[in-house]
Scaffold this motif. Structure first.
Motif, PDB file in Angstrom:
ATOM      1  N   ASP A 158      -2.224  -3.636 -19.230  1.00  0.00           N
ATOM      2  CA  ASP A 158      -3.274  -4.030 -18.300  1.00  0.00           C
ATOM      3  C   ASP A 158      -2.777  -5.095 -17.336  1.00  0.00           C
ATOM      4  N   HIS A 159      -1.997  -6.044 -17.856  1.00  0.00           N
ATOM      5  CA  HIS A 159      -1.460  -7.092 -16.994  1.00  0.00           C
ATOM      6  C   HIS A 159      -0.489  -6.513 -15.972  1.00  0.00           C
ATOM      7  N   LEU A 160       0.237  -5.494 -16.355  1.00  0.00           N
ATOM      8  CA  LEU A 160       1.147  -4.846 -15.411  1.00  0.00           C
ATOM      9  C   LEU A 160       0.372  -4.143 -14.309  1.00  0.00           C
ATOM     10  N   ILE A 161      -0.759  -3.538 -14.633  1.00  0.00           N
ATOM     11  CA  ILE A 161      -1.576  -2.890 -13.616  1.00  0.00           C
ATOM     12  C   ILE A 161      -2.195  -3.936 -12.688  1.00  0.00           C
ATOM     13  N   GLN A 162      -2.587  -5.078 -13.233  1.00  0.00           N
ATOM     14  CA  GLN A 162      -3.082  -6.152 -12.376  1.00  0.00           C
ATOM     15  C   GLN A 162      -1.995  -6.605 -11.401  1.00  0.00           C
ATOM     16  N   GLU A 163      -0.773  -6.648 -11.893  1.00  0.00           N
ATOM     17  CA  GLU A 163       0.349  -6.983 -11.025  1.00  0.00           C
ATOM     18  C   GLU A 163       0.522  -5.907  -9.950  1.00  0.00           C
ATOM     19  N   PHE A 164       0.331  -4.655 -10.328  1.00  0.00           N
ATOM     20  CA  PHE A 164       0.386  -3.546  -9.384  1.00  0.00           C
ATOM     21  C   PHE A 164      -0.682  -3.710  -8.309  1.00  0.00           C
ATOM     22  N   TYR A 165      -1.901  -4.076  -8.720  1.00  0.00           N
ATOM     23  CA  TYR A 165      -2.968  -4.317  -7.750  1.00  0.00           C
ATOM     24  C   TYR A 165      -2.558  -5.400  -6.753  1.00  0.00           C
ATOM     25  N   ALA A 166      -2.036  -6.503  -7.285  1.00  0.00           N
ATOM     26  CA  ALA A 166      -1.676  -7.632  -6.428  1.00  0.00           C
ATOM     27  C   ALA A 166      -0.552  -7.271  -5.467  1.00  0.00           C
ATOM     28  N   GLN A 167       0.486  -6.599  -5.984  1.00  0.00           N
ATOM     29  CA  GLN A 167       1.601  -6.217  -5.133  1.00  0.00           C
ATOM     30  C   GLN A 167       1.176  -5.182  -4.093  1.00  0.00           C
ATOM     31  N   SER A 168       0.308  -4.272  -4.484  1.00  0.00           N
ATOM     32  CA  SER A 168      -0.176  -3.263  -3.544  1.00  0.00           C
ATOM     33  C   SER A 168      -0.967  -3.912  -2.420  1.00  0.00           C
ATOM     34  N   GLN A 169      -1.730  -4.953  -2.752  1.00  0.00           N
ATOM     35  CA  GLN A 169      -2.512  -5.617  -1.720  1.00  0.00           C
ATOM     36  C   GLN A 169      -1.611  -6.357  -0.737  1.00  0.00           C
ATOM     37  N   VAL A 170      -0.550  -6.972  -1.236  1.00  0.00           N
ATOM     38  CA  VAL A 170       0.416  -7.628  -0.351  1.00  0.00           C
ATOM     39  C   VAL A 170       1.049  -6.601   0.582  1.00  0.00           C
ATOM     40  N   ALA A 171       1.436  -5.457   0.015  1.00  0.00           N
ATOM     41  CA  ALA A 171       2.042  -4.396   0.820  1.00  0.00           C
ATOM     42  C   ALA A 171       1.039  -3.811   1.808  1.00  0.00           C
ATOM     43  N   HIS A 172      -0.227  -3.711   1.398  1.00  0.00           N
ATOM     44  CA  HIS A 172      -1.268  -3.193   2.286  1.00  0.00           C
ATOM     45  C   HIS A 172      -1.422  -4.091   3.507  1.00  0.00           C
ATOM     46  N   ARG A 173      -1.471  -5.375   3.280  1.00  0.00           N
ATOM     47  CA  ARG A 173      -1.608  -6.308   4.406  1.00  0.00           C
ATOM     48  C   ARG A 173      -0.420  -6.180   5.354  1.00  0.00           C
ATOM     49  N   ALA A 174       0.778  -6.098   4.801  1.00  0.00           N
ATOM     50  CA  ALA A 174       1.977  -5.987   5.647  1.00  0.00           C
ATOM     51  C   ALA A 174       1.962  -4.689   6.447  1.00  0.00           C
ATOM     52  N   ALA A 175       1.537  -3.591   5.807  1.00  0.00           N
ATOM     53  CA  ALA A 175       1.501  -2.301   6.496  1.00  0.00           C
ATOM     54  C   ALA A 175       0.429  -2.266   7.567  1.00  0.00           C
ATOM     55  N   ALA A 176      -0.652  -3.009   7.368  1.00  0.00           N
ATOM     56  CA  ALA A 176      -1.762  -3.012   8.321  1.00  0.00           C
ATOM     57  C   ALA A 176      -1.546  -3.970   9.485  1.00  0.00           C
ATOM     58  N   GLN A 177      -0.645  -4.927   9.333  1.00  0.00           N
ATOM     59  CA  GLN A 177      -0.504  -5.974  10.339  1.00  0.00           C
ATOM     60  C   GLN A 177      -0.179  -5.450  11.738  1.00  0.00           C
ATOM     61  N   PRO A 178       0.721  -4.476  11.894  1.00  0.00           N
ATOM     62  CA  PRO A 178       0.989  -3.979  13.256  1.00  0.00           C
ATOM     63  C   PRO A 178      -0.253  -3.441  13.952  1.00  0.00           C
ATOM     64  N   VAL A 179      -1.127  -2.761  13.201  1.00  0.00           N
ATOM     65  CA  VAL A 179      -2.360  -2.247  13.793  1.00  0.00           C
ATOM     66  C   VAL A 179      -3.271  -3.397  14.195  1.00  0.00           C
ATOM     67  N   LEU A 180      -3.394  -4.390  13.337  1.00  0.00           N
ATOM     68  CA  LEU A 180      -4.242  -5.538  13.642  1.00  0.00           C
ATOM     69  C   LEU A 180      -3.713  -6.323  14.831  1.00  0.00           C
ATOM     70  N   ASP A 181      -2.394  -6.375  14.978  1.00  0.00           N
ATOM     71  CA  ASP A 181      -1.792  -7.074  16.117  1.00  0.00           C
ATOM     72  C   ASP A 181      -1.978  -6.307  17.422  1.00  0.00           C
ATOM     73  N   ARG A 182      -2.062  -4.989  17.297  1.00  0.00           N
ATOM     74  CA  ARG A 182      -2.060  -4.133  18.492  1.00  0.00           C
ATOM     75  C   ARG A 182      -3.454  -3.772  18.988  1.00  0.00           C
ATOM     76  N   GLU A 183      -4.372  -3.516  18.071  1.00  0.00           N
ATOM     77  CA  GLU A 183      -5.675  -2.961  18.425  1.00  0.00           C
ATOM     78  C   GLU A 183      -6.765  -4.037  18.475  1.00  0.00           C
ATOM     79  N   GLU A 184      -7.718  -3.826  19.353  1.00  0.00           N
ATOM     80  CA  GLU A 184      -8.891  -4.691  19.423  1.00  0.00           C
ATOM     81  C   GLU A 184     -10.183  -3.941  19.092  1.00  0.00           C
ATOM     82  N   ALA A 185     -10.194  -2.640  19.315  1.00  0.00           N
ATOM     83  CA  ALA A 185     -11.386  -1.852  19.019  1.00  0.00           C
ATOM     84  C   ALA A 185     -11.614  -1.795  17.513  1.00  0.00           C
ATOM     85  N   PHE A 186     -12.854  -2.029  17.101  1.00  0.00           N
ATOM     86  CA  PHE A 186     -13.184  -2.073  15.673  1.00  0.00           C
ATOM     87  C   PHE A 186     -12.787  -0.782  14.969  1.00  0.00           C
TER      88      PHE A 186
END
Length: 232
Positions: free
Chosen positions: A66-94
């Protein structure tokens, strides 16, 4: 002067970068075995053996799967933010920002699709620590809500003042619905999940824009009142 011995953890690793390397090795090995063998079939002993560490060492860093899956959640969220950043930097439309963040989340999760369903039965149990709604999952959950907050705050969207503070969490809940669909999506490359995102985002975008209309404000209040009731 007598030289002091290097500080060590109870697992026997120096309290330096080496300990973090061991932790990462165990985590990466576990993720690989989850993908190859499935969550239920992978034991902590198998993870330790594959990583080349003692079983006790594995349990020192992660008290259970279970602790390993929690780590997976946390790491996935870090990766999600990094993957989303170019879109957030580029786009203004909601709508464009929301679609980009949703697609980025699926991009990050795609390599784990094979084992996601195997532990979903456990995660779907309301009392499970693997539930995205559990107290144990509060860190990754809050990080995800904050990411959807950035979708809104960095956009040009005009939103009802009472709805605005609640919208990031509502968007996260919509994302949870997308993930639920993705877990069960057996279409090639989970293309139906992509179609779901592309079809749902314009509807969400329109509803958010309409929330400011005076005629719809009573409906918005009813939805928010219902959410507040369910929280308590």
């Amino acid at each position: 002067m007598t030289e002091q011995p290097a500080q060590t953890t109870t697992a026997g690793d120096p309290a330096t970068a080496r300990g973090e390397q061991t932790r990462q090795l165990i985590r990466d090995t576990a993720m690989r075995l989850f993908r190859e063998r499935g969550y239920a079939q992978t034991t902590m002993r198998a993870i330790a053996q594959e990583a080349g560490v003692a079983v006790g060492n594995a349990y020192y860093y992660f008290g259970s799967k279970d602790h390993l899956i929690q780590e997976f959640y946390a790491q996935s969220q870090v990766a999600h933010r990094a993957a989303a950043q170019p879109v957030l930097d580029r786009e203004e439309a909601f709508g464009a920002r929301l679609a980009g963040v949703l697609h980025a989340g699926i991009d990050v999760l795609t390599p784990s699709h094979g084992f996601a369903a195997t532990f979903f039965k456990t995660a779907a149990e309301p009392t499970s620590p693997l539930s995205p709604f559990s107290a144990e999952s509060s860190g990754p959950r809050q990080a995800a809500i904050e990411l959807f907050g950035e979708v809104l705050t960095g956009s040009t969207a005009k939103v009802d003042a009472e709805l605005r503070p609640q919208l990031p969490e509502l968007l996260w809940l919509a994302y949870m619905g997308v993930i639920l669909y993705w877990v069960h999506d057996r279409s090639p490359g989970q293309t139906k999940t992509r179609q779901l995102i592309d079809g749902a985002v314009p509807l969400i975008d329109r509803l958010v824009a309409l929330s400011r209309l005076r005629v719809l404000r009573p409906v918005t209040r009813q939805v928010l009142d219902l959410i507040r009731t369910l929280r308590h």
